[in-house]
Design a protein around this motif. Structure first.
Motif, PDB file in Angstrom:
ATOM      1  N   ASP A 110      -9.061 -13.467 -17.905  1.00  0.00           N
ATOM      2  CA  ASP A 110      -9.307 -13.671 -16.476  1.00  0.00           C
ATOM      3  C   ASP A 110      -8.161 -13.195 -15.595  1.00  0.00           C
ATOM      4  O   ASP A 110      -8.098 -13.524 -14.411  1.00  0.00           O
ATOM      5  CB  ASP A 110      -9.589 -15.146 -16.192  1.00  0.00           C
ATOM      6  N   ILE A 111      -7.246 -12.404 -16.160  1.00  0.00           N
ATOM      7  CA  ILE A 111      -6.084 -11.955 -15.379  1.00  0.00           C
ATOM      8  C   ILE A 111      -6.520 -11.013 -14.260  1.00  0.00           C
ATOM      9  O   ILE A 111      -7.445 -10.211 -14.409  1.00  0.00           O
ATOM     10  CB  ILE A 111      -5.049 -11.261 -16.296  1.00  0.00           C
ATOM     11  N   LEU A 112      -5.867 -11.150 -13.106  1.00  0.00           N
ATOM     12  CA  LEU A 112      -6.116 -10.287 -11.960  1.00  0.00           C
ATOM     13  C   LEU A 112      -4.911  -9.382 -11.724  1.00  0.00           C
ATOM     14  O   LEU A 112      -3.788  -9.703 -12.138  1.00  0.00           O
ATOM     15  CB  LEU A 112      -6.403 -11.119 -10.702  1.00  0.00           C
ATOM     16  N   ASN A 165      -6.511 -20.437  -9.800  1.00  0.00           N
ATOM     17  CA  ASN A 165      -7.673 -20.178 -10.648  1.00  0.00           C
ATOM     18  C   ASN A 165      -7.460 -19.105 -11.705  1.00  0.00           C
ATOM     19  O   ASN A 165      -8.185 -19.069 -12.708  1.00  0.00           O
ATOM     20  CB  ASN A 165      -8.871 -19.781  -9.786  1.00  0.00           C
ATOM     21  N   ASN A 166      -6.498 -18.205 -11.472  1.00  0.00           N
ATOM     22  CA  ASN A 166      -6.316 -17.063 -12.377  1.00  0.00           C
ATOM     23  C   ASN A 166      -4.851 -16.710 -12.549  1.00  0.00           C
ATOM     24  O   ASN A 166      -4.058 -16.838 -11.600  1.00  0.00           O
ATOM     25  CB  ASN A 166      -7.018 -15.813 -11.824  1.00  0.00           C
ATOM     26  N   PRO A 167      -4.474 -16.215 -13.735  1.00  0.00           N
ATOM     27  CA  PRO A 167      -3.169 -15.555 -13.837  1.00  0.00           C
ATOM     28  C   PRO A 167      -3.224 -14.237 -13.081  1.00  0.00           C
ATOM     29  O   PRO A 167      -4.257 -13.561 -13.073  1.00  0.00           O
ATOM     30  CB  PRO A 167      -3.009 -15.321 -15.348  1.00  0.00           C
ATOM     31  N   ILE A 168      -2.135 -13.871 -12.413  1.00  0.00           N
ATOM     32  CA  ILE A 168      -2.091 -12.640 -11.626  1.00  0.00           C
ATOM     33  C   ILE A 168      -0.862 -11.841 -12.021  1.00  0.00           C
ATOM     34  O   ILE A 168       0.257 -12.365 -12.057  1.00  0.00           O
ATOM     35  CB  ILE A 168      -2.059 -12.936 -10.115  1.00  0.00           C
ATOM     36  N   LEU A 169      -1.087 -10.551 -12.310  1.00  0.00           N
ATOM     37  CA  LEU A 169       0.011  -9.640 -12.581  1.00  0.00           C
ATOM     38  C   LEU A 169       0.409  -8.946 -11.284  1.00  0.00           C
ATOM     39  O   LEU A 169      -0.401  -8.253 -10.672  1.00  0.00           O
ATOM     40  CB  LEU A 169      -0.398  -8.603 -13.619  1.00  0.00           C
ATOM     41  N   PHE A 170       1.648  -9.153 -10.852  1.00  0.00           N
ATOM     42  CA  PHE A 170       2.186  -8.524  -9.655  1.00  0.00           C
ATOM     43  C   PHE A 170       3.041  -7.326 -10.070  1.00  0.00           C
ATOM     44  O   PHE A 170       3.878  -7.438 -10.971  1.00  0.00           O
ATOM     45  CB  PHE A 170       3.044  -9.511  -8.857  1.00  0.00           C
ATOM     46  N   PHE A 171       2.865  -6.203  -9.409  1.00  0.00           N
ATOM     47  CA  PHE A 171       3.594  -4.994  -9.794  1.00  0.00           C
ATOM     48  C   PHE A 171       3.676  -4.051  -8.603  1.00  0.00           C
ATOM     49  O   PHE A 171       2.952  -4.192  -7.621  1.00  0.00           O
ATOM     50  CB  PHE A 171       2.903  -4.308 -10.980  1.00  0.00           C
ATOM     51  N   GLY A 172       4.563  -3.063  -8.708  1.00  0.00           N
ATOM     52  CA  GLY A 172       4.804  -2.141  -7.609  1.00  0.00           C
ATOM     53  C   GLY A 172       6.116  -2.452  -6.926  1.00  0.00           C
ATOM     54  O   GLY A 172       6.733  -3.502  -7.149  1.00  0.00           O
ATOM     55  N   ASP A 173       6.575  -1.539  -6.057  1.00  0.00           N
ATOM     56  CA  ASP A 173       7.904  -1.713  -5.461  1.00  0.00           C
ATOM     57  C   ASP A 173       7.955  -2.824  -4.421  1.00  0.00           C
ATOM     58  O   ASP A 173       9.028  -3.165  -3.936  1.00  0.00           O
ATOM     59  CB  ASP A 173       8.419  -0.384  -4.888  1.00  0.00           C
ATOM     60  N   GLY A 174       6.817  -3.400  -4.079  1.00  0.00           N
ATOM     61  CA  GLY A 174       6.804  -4.554  -3.185  1.00  0.00           C
ATOM     62  C   GLY A 174       6.823  -5.874  -3.927  1.00  0.00           C
ATOM     63  O   GLY A 174       7.064  -6.929  -3.331  1.00  0.00           O
ATOM     64  N   VAL A 228       9.649 -15.961  -4.114  1.00  0.00           N
ATOM     65  CA  VAL A 228       8.801 -16.966  -3.457  1.00  0.00           C
ATOM     66  C   VAL A 228       7.550 -17.304  -4.253  1.00  0.00           C
ATOM     67  O   VAL A 228       6.960 -18.363  -4.061  1.00  0.00           O
ATOM     68  CB  VAL A 228       8.402 -16.511  -2.035  1.00  0.00           C
ATOM     69  N   LEU A 229       7.132 -16.414  -5.162  1.00  0.00           N
ATOM     70  CA  LEU A 229       5.917 -16.664  -5.938  1.00  0.00           C
ATOM     71  C   LEU A 229       6.186 -16.915  -7.415  1.00  0.00           C
ATOM     72  O   LEU A 229       5.311 -17.395  -8.142  1.00  0.00           O
ATOM     73  CB  LEU A 229       4.957 -15.475  -5.808  1.00  0.00           C
ATOM     74  N   GLY A 230       7.379 -16.588  -7.871  1.00  0.00           N
ATOM     75  CA  GLY A 230       7.675 -16.612  -9.297  1.00  0.00           C
ATOM     76  C   GLY A 230       7.661 -17.984  -9.933  1.00  0.00           C
ATOM     77  O   GLY A 230       7.539 -18.096 -11.157  1.00  0.00           O
ATOM     78  N   ALA A 231       7.762 -19.063  -9.151  1.00  0.00           N
ATOM     79  CA  ALA A 231       7.772 -20.405  -9.724  1.00  0.00           C
ATOM     80  C   ALA A 231       6.394 -20.814 -10.232  1.00  0.00           C
ATOM     81  O   ALA A 231       6.271 -21.734 -11.047  1.00  0.00           O
ATOM     82  CB  ALA A 231       8.267 -21.408  -8.686  1.00  0.00           C
ATOM     83  N   ASN A 232       5.350 -20.140  -9.760  1.00  0.00           N
ATOM     84  CA  ASN A 232       3.992 -20.456 -10.200  1.00  0.00           C
ATOM     85  C   ASN A 232       3.778 -19.950 -11.632  1.00  0.00           C
ATOM     86  O   ASN A 232       4.054 -18.791 -11.939  1.00  0.00           O
ATOM     87  CB  ASN A 232       2.979 -19.816  -9.250  1.00  0.00           C
ATOM     88  N   ASN A 233       3.289 -20.802 -12.488  1.00  0.00           N
ATOM     89  CA  ASN A 233       3.108 -20.432 -13.897  1.00  0.00           C
ATOM     90  C   ASN A 233       2.087 -19.320 -14.095  1.00  0.00           C
ATOM     91  O   ASN A 233       2.085 -18.644 -15.132  1.00  0.00           O
ATOM     92  CB  ASN A 233       2.696 -21.658 -14.713  1.00  0.00           C
ATOM     93  N   ASN A 234       1.201 -19.132 -13.139  1.00  0.00           N
ATOM     94  CA  ASN A 234       0.180 -18.087 -13.242  1.00  0.00           C
ATOM     95  C   ASN A 234       0.645 -16.753 -12.659  1.00  0.00           C
ATOM     96  O   ASN A 234      -0.105 -15.771 -12.699  1.00  0.00           O
ATOM     97  CB  ASN A 234      -1.115 -18.522 -12.538  1.00  0.00           C
ATOM     98  N   ALA A 235       1.842 -16.716 -12.100  1.00  0.00           N
ATOM     99  CA  ALA A 235       2.371 -15.475 -11.514  1.00  0.00           C
ATOM    100  C   ALA A 235       3.191 -14.729 -12.566  1.00  0.00           C
ATOM    101  O   ALA A 235       4.156 -15.251 -13.117  1.00  0.00           O
ATOM    102  CB  ALA A 235       3.236 -15.784 -10.293  1.00  0.00           C
ATOM    103  N   ILE A 236       2.780 -13.494 -12.850  1.00  0.00           N
ATOM    104  CA  ILE A 236       3.451 -12.651 -13.838  1.00  0.00           C
ATOM    105  C   ILE A 236       3.951 -11.396 -13.115  1.00  0.00           C
ATOM    106  O   ILE A 236       3.199 -10.779 -12.355  1.00  0.00           O
ATOM    107  CB  ILE A 236       2.484 -12.248 -14.967  1.00  0.00           C
TER     108      ILE A 236
END
Length: 230
Positions: free
Chosen positions: A115-117, A160-169, A176-184
């Motif tokens: 279910d990763i976004l 609701n979902n794990p999310i992969l964050f990527f890119g130069d932004g 600010v978002l990294g403390a969330n266990n679903n934020a990768i």
């Protein structure tokens, strides 16, 4: 058997690739700010020659059309349009964030979370980013927008979902978002013209071409020139 020349200049990455039926056969890339205008045409010439092709062998030109760097987009789109004019080839435009999502799918798959976004992010200065949200099938879950990121951003989606964050932004948003266990976060991701391949092939087969004379990059925000310090 289609051969598509692909151009990516929406960020600090300046990248060119050649794809045959959606498979990359050659590519060149450099990740350096303000170098696009200097190297883009040289990269294209070297790539075509190295692949043993001529410009006549190219069936279409695909370009990452934004959002992203105003200057980078102007250079990439102008180069693509110039080639299309000169070679009488069709122009294919691929939204940058969508191409990034396709490029990050192998990274996301490695986490083995069905279910990763995918959340591509392009730096738009300060805490603002150009971003969107996609699932692993490439379907858009959240529309492209320029957003200011804070601790409440994507709260429902991250619940609701794990999310992969990527890119130069994404780098500046980890605090600010990294403390969330679903934020990768994936710091290794770089924009690459190879990421356009599958989307460009589909548009080529569908004959979804742009009007070369009138096509403009997708800036998303108006360009505001900064004042030089006296």
């Amino acid at each position: 058997m289609s051969i598509i020349l692909q151009i990516e200049t929406a960020t600090t990455s300046c990248s060119v690739a050649l794809a045959k039926e959606g498979l990359v056969i050659a590519q060149k890339q450099i990740n350096e700010r303000n170098i696009h205008a200097e190297v883009i045409t040289l990269f294209i010439e070297e790539l075509v020659h190295a692949a043993g092709l001529t410009y006549a062998d190219v069936d279409a030109v695909a370009v990452s059309c934004g959002p992203g760097s105003y200057t980078g987009l102007r250079i990439g789109v102008s180069t693509a349009k110039g080639l299309c004019y000169a070679l009488d080839k069709p122009l294919i435009a691929i939204e940058t964030l969508e191409a990034m999502a396709y490029g990050a799918m192998p990274l996301a798959a490695a986490y083995n979370k069905a279910d990763i976004l995918l959340c591509p992010m392009i730096d738009a200065r300060r805490m603002e980013v150009y971003t969107a949200l996609f699932d692993m099938q490439g379907n858009r879950v959240k529309a492209t927008a320029a957003e200011i990121i804070d601790e409440n951003s994507l709260a429902t989606e991250l619940q609701n979902n794990p999310i992969l964050f990527f890119g130069d932004g994404a780098d500046k948003c980890e605090a600010v978002l990294g403390a969330n266990n679903n934020a990768i976060f994936s710091p290794s991701f770089q924009n690459n013209a190879a990421h356009l391949s599958q989307l460009a092939l589909k548009k080529f087969n569908d004959k979804a071409f742009e009007d070369v004379a009138y096509f403009e990059p997708y800036y998303l925000k108006d360009f505001i020139a900064g004042k030089k310090a006296l």
